[in-house]
Scaffold this motif. Sequence first.
Motif, mmCIF file in Angstrom:
data_model
loop_
_atom_site.group_PDB
_atom_site.id
_atom_site.type_symbol
_atom_site.label_atom_id
_atom_site.label_comp_id
_atom_site.label_asym_id
_atom_site.label_seq_id
_atom_site.Cartn_x
_atom_site.Cartn_y
_atom_site.Cartn_z
ATOM 1 N N ILE A 39 6.106 -9.674 6.842
ATOM 2 C CA ILE A 39 5.739 -7.918 6.323
ATOM 3 C C ILE A 39 5.224 -7.158 7.840
ATOM 4 O O ILE A 39 4.935 -7.534 8.845
ATOM 5 N N GLU A 40 5.725 -6.231 7.917
ATOM 6 C CA GLU A 40 5.986 -4.774 9.059
ATOM 7 C C GLU A 40 4.551 -4.171 8.386
ATOM 8 O O GLU A 40 4.089 -4.186 7.848
ATOM 9 N N GLU A 41 3.826 -3.609 10.267
ATOM 10 C CA GLU A 41 2.837 -3.328 9.925
ATOM 11 C C GLU A 41 3.239 -2.150 9.620
ATOM 12 O O GLU A 41 1.761 -1.823 8.980
ATOM 13 N N ALA A 42 3.952 -1.613 9.748
ATOM 14 C CA ALA A 42 4.086 -0.232 8.524
ATOM 15 C C ALA A 42 3.865 -0.287 6.590
ATOM 16 O O ALA A 42 3.286 0.462 6.264
ATOM 17 N N ASP A 43 4.083 -1.736 6.467
ATOM 18 C CA ASP A 43 4.243 -1.798 5.583
ATOM 19 C C ASP A 43 2.766 -2.920 4.858
ATOM 20 O O ASP A 43 3.140 -3.262 3.509
ATOM 21 N N ALA A 44 1.914 -2.908 5.631
ATOM 22 C CA ALA A 44 0.863 -3.515 5.503
ATOM 23 C C ALA A 44 -0.041 -3.044 4.395
ATOM 24 O O ALA A 44 -0.728 -4.106 3.526
ATOM 25 N N ALA A 45 -0.194 -1.940 4.350
ATOM 26 C CA ALA A 45 -1.374 -1.230 2.676
ATOM 27 C C ALA A 45 -0.679 -1.746 1.925
ATOM 28 O O ALA A 45 -0.655 -1.478 0.798
ATOM 29 N N LEU A 46 0.933 -1.041 1.576
ATOM 30 C CA LEU A 46 1.395 -1.711 0.644
ATOM 31 C C LEU A 46 1.345 -3.471 0.140
ATOM 32 O O LEU A 46 1.297 -3.796 -1.294
ATOM 33 N N ALA A 47 1.580 -3.977 0.804
ATOM 34 C CA ALA A 47 1.000 -4.933 0.579
ATOM 35 C C ALA A 47 -0.468 -5.981 0.097
ATOM 36 O O ALA A 47 -0.381 -6.434 -0.335
ATOM 37 N N ASN A 48 -1.012 -5.140 0.499
ATOM 38 C CA ASN A 48 -2.639 -5.616 0.688
ATOM 39 C C ASN A 48 -3.162 -4.873 -0.354
ATOM 40 O O ASN A 48 -3.402 -5.342 -1.939
#
Length: 62
Positions: A39-48
């Motif tokens: 997961i790229e940093e830009a998608d971290a909020a979605l993953a969480n």
Amino acid sequence: MKIVLDRPRCEGHGLCEEAAPQLMHLDDDGELVLHREEIEEADAALANAAVRVCPVAALRIA
């Protein structure tokens, strides 16, 4: 960052897919498919968000 799926634990509720459709989807059999594990940093909020809404804790961030 990596998202990890515990496939035997997953029940296919689909809440994670609703939270992060860019990262995962349920296939025609109701099985969760991760589009990618890294997961790229830009998608971290979605993953969480996907991890938080899973009612059986089948997803985790590593």
